[in-house]
Design a protein around this motif. Structure first.
Motif, PDB file in Angstrom:
ATOM      1  N   VAL A 126       0.836  -1.201   0.000  1.00  0.00           N
ATOM      2  CA  VAL A 126       0.000   0.000   0.000  1.00  0.00           C
ATOM      3  C   VAL A 126       0.870   1.250   0.000  1.00  0.00           C
ATOM      4  O   VAL A 126       0.643   2.197  -0.767  1.00  0.00           O
ATOM      5  N   GLU A 127       1.890   1.272   0.849  1.00  0.00           N
ATOM      6  CA  GLU A 127       2.766   2.442   0.913  1.00  0.00           C
ATOM      7  C   GLU A 127       3.509   2.650  -0.405  1.00  0.00           C
ATOM      8  O   GLU A 127       3.667   3.788  -0.870  1.00  0.00           O
ATOM      9  N   TYR A 128       3.962   1.565  -1.033  1.00  0.00           N
ATOM     10  CA  TYR A 128       4.659   1.688  -2.317  1.00  0.00           C
ATOM     11  C   TYR A 128       3.736   2.300  -3.365  1.00  0.00           C
ATOM     12  O   TYR A 128       4.126   3.228  -4.096  1.00  0.00           O
ATOM     13  N   LEU A 129       2.508   1.810  -3.451  1.00  0.00           N
ATOM     14  CA  LEU A 129       1.583   2.321  -4.458  1.00  0.00           C
ATOM     15  C   LEU A 129       1.246   3.783  -4.205  1.00  0.00           C
ATOM     16  O   LEU A 129       1.100   4.571  -5.146  1.00  0.00           O
ATOM     17  N   MET A 130       1.130   4.170  -2.939  1.00  0.00           N
ATOM     18  CA  MET A 130       0.853   5.573  -2.647  1.00  0.00           C
ATOM     19  C   MET A 130       1.994   6.469  -3.120  1.00  0.00           C
ATOM     20  O   MET A 130       1.763   7.585  -3.602  1.00  0.00           O
ATOM     21  N   THR A 131       3.243   6.000  -3.016  1.00  0.00           N
ATOM     22  CA  THR A 131       4.374   6.815  -3.481  1.00  0.00           C
ATOM     23  C   THR A 131       4.387   6.942  -5.004  1.00  0.00           C
ATOM     24  O   THR A 131       5.065   7.824  -5.530  1.00  0.00           O
ATOM     25  N   GLN A 132       3.661   6.078  -5.713  1.00  0.00           N
ATOM     26  CA  GLN A 132       3.609   6.142  -7.168  1.00  0.00           C
ATOM     27  C   GLN A 132       2.511   7.074  -7.668  1.00  0.00           C
ATOM     28  O   GLN A 132       2.284   7.185  -8.870  1.00  0.00           O
ATOM     29  N   GLY A 133       1.819   7.717  -6.742  1.00  0.00           N
ATOM     30  CA  GLY A 133       0.803   8.694  -7.141  1.00  0.00           C
ATOM     31  C   GLY A 133      -0.485   8.090  -7.639  1.00  0.00           C
ATOM     32  O   GLY A 133      -1.181   8.704  -8.465  1.00  0.00           O
ATOM     33  N   VAL A 134      -0.865   6.901  -7.143  1.00  0.00           N
ATOM     34  CA  VAL A 134      -2.123   6.296  -7.603  1.00  0.00           C
ATOM     35  C   VAL A 134      -3.303   7.102  -7.075  1.00  0.00           C
ATOM     36  O   VAL A 134      -3.269   7.641  -5.973  1.00  0.00           O
ATOM     37  N   GLU A 135      -4.336   7.199  -7.892  1.00  0.00           N
ATOM     38  CA  GLU A 135      -5.557   7.906  -7.498  1.00  0.00           C
ATOM     39  C   GLU A 135      -6.548   6.995  -6.803  1.00  0.00           C
ATOM     40  O   GLU A 135      -7.401   7.446  -6.043  1.00  0.00           O
ATOM     41  N   ALA A 136      -6.459   5.708  -7.103  1.00  0.00           N
ATOM     42  CA  ALA A 136      -7.354   4.728  -6.509  1.00  0.00           C
ATOM     43  C   ALA A 136      -6.624   3.393  -6.491  1.00  0.00           C
ATOM     44  O   ALA A 136      -5.609   3.220  -7.177  1.00  0.00           O
ATOM     45  N   PRO A 155      -5.660   2.396   3.402  1.00  0.00           N
ATOM     46  CA  PRO A 155      -5.217   3.209   2.262  1.00  0.00           C
ATOM     47  C   PRO A 155      -5.914   4.564   2.235  1.00  0.00           C
ATOM     48  O   PRO A 155      -7.072   4.699   2.647  1.00  0.00           O
ATOM     49  N   ARG A 156      -5.219   5.584   1.727  1.00  0.00           N
ATOM     50  CA  ARG A 156      -5.723   6.961   1.752  1.00  0.00           C
ATOM     51  C   ARG A 156      -6.372   7.373   0.435  1.00  0.00           C
ATOM     52  O   ARG A 156      -6.533   8.566   0.171  1.00  0.00           O
ATOM     53  N   VAL A 157      -6.690   6.428  -0.405  1.00  0.00           N
ATOM     54  CA  VAL A 157      -7.380   6.696  -1.671  1.00  0.00           C
ATOM     55  C   VAL A 157      -8.552   5.722  -1.772  1.00  0.00           C
ATOM     56  O   VAL A 157      -8.611   4.729  -1.038  1.00  0.00           O
ATOM     57  N   PRO A 158      -9.536   5.993  -2.666  1.00  0.00           N
ATOM     58  CA  PRO A 158     -10.623   5.034  -2.856  1.00  0.00           C
ATOM     59  C   PRO A 158     -10.055   3.636  -3.147  1.00  0.00           C
ATOM     60  O   PRO A 158      -9.193   3.473  -4.014  1.00  0.00           O
ATOM     61  N   ILE A 313     -14.342  -3.684 -12.104  1.00  0.00           N
ATOM     62  CA  ILE A 313     -13.427  -3.067 -11.136  1.00  0.00           C
ATOM     63  C   ILE A 313     -13.122  -1.632 -11.536  1.00  0.00           C
ATOM     64  O   ILE A 313     -13.210  -0.703 -10.722  1.00  0.00           O
ATOM     65  N   LEU A 314     -12.761  -1.435 -12.798  1.00  0.00           N
ATOM     66  CA  LEU A 314     -12.384  -0.093 -13.231  1.00  0.00           C
ATOM     67  C   LEU A 314     -13.579   0.855 -13.166  1.00  0.00           C
ATOM     68  O   LEU A 314     -13.449   2.004 -12.724  1.00  0.00           O
ATOM     69  N   ARG A 315     -14.743   0.376 -13.582  1.00  0.00           N
ATOM     70  CA  ARG A 315     -15.934   1.234 -13.545  1.00  0.00           C
ATOM     71  C   ARG A 315     -16.240   1.684 -12.122  1.00  0.00           C
ATOM     72  O   ARG A 315     -16.540   2.858 -11.879  1.00  0.00           O
ATOM     73  N   LEU A 316     -16.137   0.783 -11.155  1.00  0.00           N
ATOM     74  CA  LEU A 316     -16.422   1.140  -9.767  1.00  0.00           C
ATOM     75  C   LEU A 316     -15.383   2.106  -9.210  1.00  0.00           C
ATOM     76  O   LEU A 316     -15.717   3.036  -8.457  1.00  0.00           O
ATOM     77  N   LEU A 317     -14.115   1.911  -9.569  1.00  0.00           N
ATOM     78  CA  LEU A 317     -13.085   2.817  -9.075  1.00  0.00           C
ATOM     79  C   LEU A 317     -13.264   4.223  -9.646  1.00  0.00           C
ATOM     80  O   LEU A 317     -13.091   5.217  -8.934  1.00  0.00           O
ATOM     81  N   VAL A 318     -13.597   4.317 -10.923  1.00  0.00           N
ATOM     82  CA  VAL A 318     -13.824   5.638 -11.531  1.00  0.00           C
ATOM     83  C   VAL A 318     -15.018   6.312 -10.871  1.00  0.00           C
ATOM     84  O   VAL A 318     -14.988   7.508 -10.563  1.00  0.00           O
ATOM     85  N   ARG A 319     -16.076   5.549 -10.618  1.00  0.00           N
ATOM     86  CA  ARG A 319     -17.231   6.119  -9.920  1.00  0.00           C
ATOM     87  C   ARG A 319     -16.842   6.591  -8.522  1.00  0.00           C
ATOM     88  O   ARG A 319     -17.305   7.636  -8.053  1.00  0.00           O
ATOM     89  N   ALA A 320     -16.017   5.798  -7.842  1.00  0.00           N
ATOM     90  CA  ALA A 320     -15.588   6.182  -6.498  1.00  0.00           C
ATOM     91  C   ALA A 320     -14.799   7.492  -6.530  1.00  0.00           C
ATOM     92  O   ALA A 320     -14.942   8.335  -5.638  1.00  0.00           O
ATOM     93  N   LEU A 321     -13.988   7.684  -7.560  1.00  0.00           N
ATOM     94  CA  LEU A 321     -13.239   8.932  -7.698  1.00  0.00           C
ATOM     95  C   LEU A 321     -14.169  10.104  -7.949  1.00  0.00           C
ATOM     96  O   LEU A 321     -13.971  11.201  -7.417  1.00  0.00           O
ATOM     97  N   GLU A 322     -15.202   9.868  -8.735  1.00  0.00           N
ATOM     98  CA  GLU A 322     -16.125  10.948  -9.075  1.00  0.00           C
ATOM     99  C   GLU A 322     -17.078  11.272  -7.932  1.00  0.00           C
ATOM    100  O   GLU A 322     -17.543  12.405  -7.811  1.00  0.00           O
ATOM    101  N   ARG A 323     -17.360  10.291  -7.077  1.00  0.00           N
ATOM    102  CA  ARG A 323     -18.364  10.478  -6.030  1.00  0.00           C
ATOM    103  C   ARG A 323     -17.746  10.418  -4.631  1.00  0.00           C
ATOM    104  O   ARG A 323     -18.432  10.116  -3.662  1.00  0.00           O
ATOM    105  N   ASP A 324     -16.449  10.640  -4.537  1.00  0.00           N
ATOM    106  CA  ASP A 324     -15.776  10.643  -3.237  1.00  0.00           C
ATOM    107  C   ASP A 324     -15.955   9.323  -2.493  1.00  0.00           C
ATOM    108  O   ASP A 324     -16.129   9.282  -1.281  1.00  0.00           O
ATOM    109  N   GLY A 325     -15.921   8.222  -3.238  1.00  0.00           N
ATOM    110  CA  GLY A 325     -15.911   6.901  -2.610  1.00  0.00           C
ATOM    111  C   GLY A 325     -17.267   6.297  -2.322  1.00  0.00           C
ATOM    112  O   GLY A 325     -17.347   5.169  -1.855  1.00  0.00           O
TER     113      GLY A 325
END
Length: 351
Positions: A126-136, A155-158, A313-325
């Motif tokens: 989780v920490e490694y992925l956060m350092t890579q700038g992932v949005e979700a 994790p600090r992202v959706p 999976i991708l559709r739900l993650l994009v929705r989570a980004l648009e709707r704050d999770g």
């Protein structure tokens, strides 16, 4: 340098340089602002215009500069995928499904794997992925130990978990393990089998638990005897040992095996034990490996559609980004594929 064509559009390709959105706009006959809206997935674009821009992108060989895009929009459009047990068929295929869906939607994927120690591996991943700038983040957490470690890492992202029965409070998606397994066992019941055994996967695996529960509940509904299942490690060797050594299998007429790899070993072991498939024992697997149709006999199994899972999976993650999770989880269907490894038991006729 940048030039303009007869219609006043900027044709921005530098000599010997990479194609730009201005080149795409020129070929498509639209403004560069329209190209930008297509690239960023705006909904107020005519489908005919979108298709024309996509054809122009392919024609000029345009690729997006993700660094420039991130600087301009404060978005990376990067999805993190944390995968436990990546060498196994299900998790590995899920990763490929997510990658294919992300590419089609204009996202990039960064992947990290968890080793044997899920507790430390999940937190580090989780920490490694956060350092890579992932949005979700998508966490493929097939084991209960990896799911427990994820709860601790926060994790600090959706974040979406790919796991059957992930529990309350966790956004999750999975193939419908229970329905697929129920259909597999019901297929054997409908053929007239009354002594249906089960070789389960490791019961730390959430999918293995769901398949075992489905086997048990289907037999209970049919009023059939339940003999406690064997437990394997997903390997062909485990299936082979079970078929050779299990006294319970020898008294059954059918076996539901928790994955195709172990089913291959079961078929081999039954052969060495002098039993024929399906004449003496019917065998059903789960996964629909690419080679399952070439087993001898071709294997009846349950197909998991990992491309559909990746798209969900991708559709739900994009929705989570648009709707704050604030989105709900989902399941994708599993499909029973009937081949030649199952038949009615000898001396009986199915209803």
């Amino acid at each position: 340098m940048r030039t303009t064509d007869a219609g006043g559009r900027e044709a921005g390709r530098r000599e010997g340089g990479r194609p730009s959105i201005y080149d795409v706009a020129e070929v498509a006959g639209v403004s560069h602002q329209t190209v930008s809206r297509v690239l960023n997935g705006h909904s107020n674009i005519r489908e005919s215009t979108r298709e024309r821009v996509q054809r122009a992108i392919e024609e000029v060989g345009y690729t997006r500069n993700s660094i420039a895009r991130a600087l301009a929009t404060s978005r990376t459009k990067r999805i993190g995928v944390l995968v436990d047990s990546a060498v196994e068929f299900g998790p590995g295929s899920t990763v490929r499904g997510v990658e294919a869906a992300a590419r089609a939607a204009g996202y990039t994927v960064t992947t990290a794997s968890v080793g044997e120690d899920a507790r430390s591996g999940v937190g580090d991943g989780v920490e490694y992925l956060m350092t890579q700038g992932v949005e979700a983040m998508c966490v493929i957490a097939p084991r209960s130990s990896s799911l427990a470690a994820l709860r601790e890492s926060s994790p600090r992202v959706p974040t979406l978990v790919v796991a059957a029965d992930a529990g309350d409070g966790i956004l999750s998606v999975s193939v419908d393990q229970r329905k697929g397994a129920s259909e597999a066992v019901q297929h054997l019941v409908d053929q007239g089998h009354t002594r249906i055994r089960h070789l389960a996967g490791p019961l730390d695996w959430l999918d293995a638990r769901e398949r075992e529960r489905a086997w048990r509940s289907t037999l209970e509904r049919a009023g059939l005897e339940i003999v406690e299942p064997g437990v394997g490690d997903w390997s062909s060797d485990a299936g082979y040992r079970y078929a050779l050594e299990s006294p319970d299998l020898g008294t059954g007429t059918a076996v539901f095996v928790a994955n195709d790899q172990m089913a291959l070993g079961v078929i081999h072991g039954l052969h060495d034990r002098g039993l024929r498939v399906p004449e003496d024992v019917s065998v059903v697997g789960f996964d629909d490996l690419p080679d399952a149709r070439h087993f001898l006999p071709p294997l009846t199994t349950v197909r998991q559609d990992f491309h559909a899972l990746g798209a969900t999976i991708l559709r739900l993650l994009v929705r989570a980004l648009e709707r704050d999770g604030s989105v709900d989880g989902a399941t994708t269907p599993a499909e029973l594929v009937v081949r030649e490894s199952t038949a009615p038991p000898r001396g009986s006729t199915p209803d």
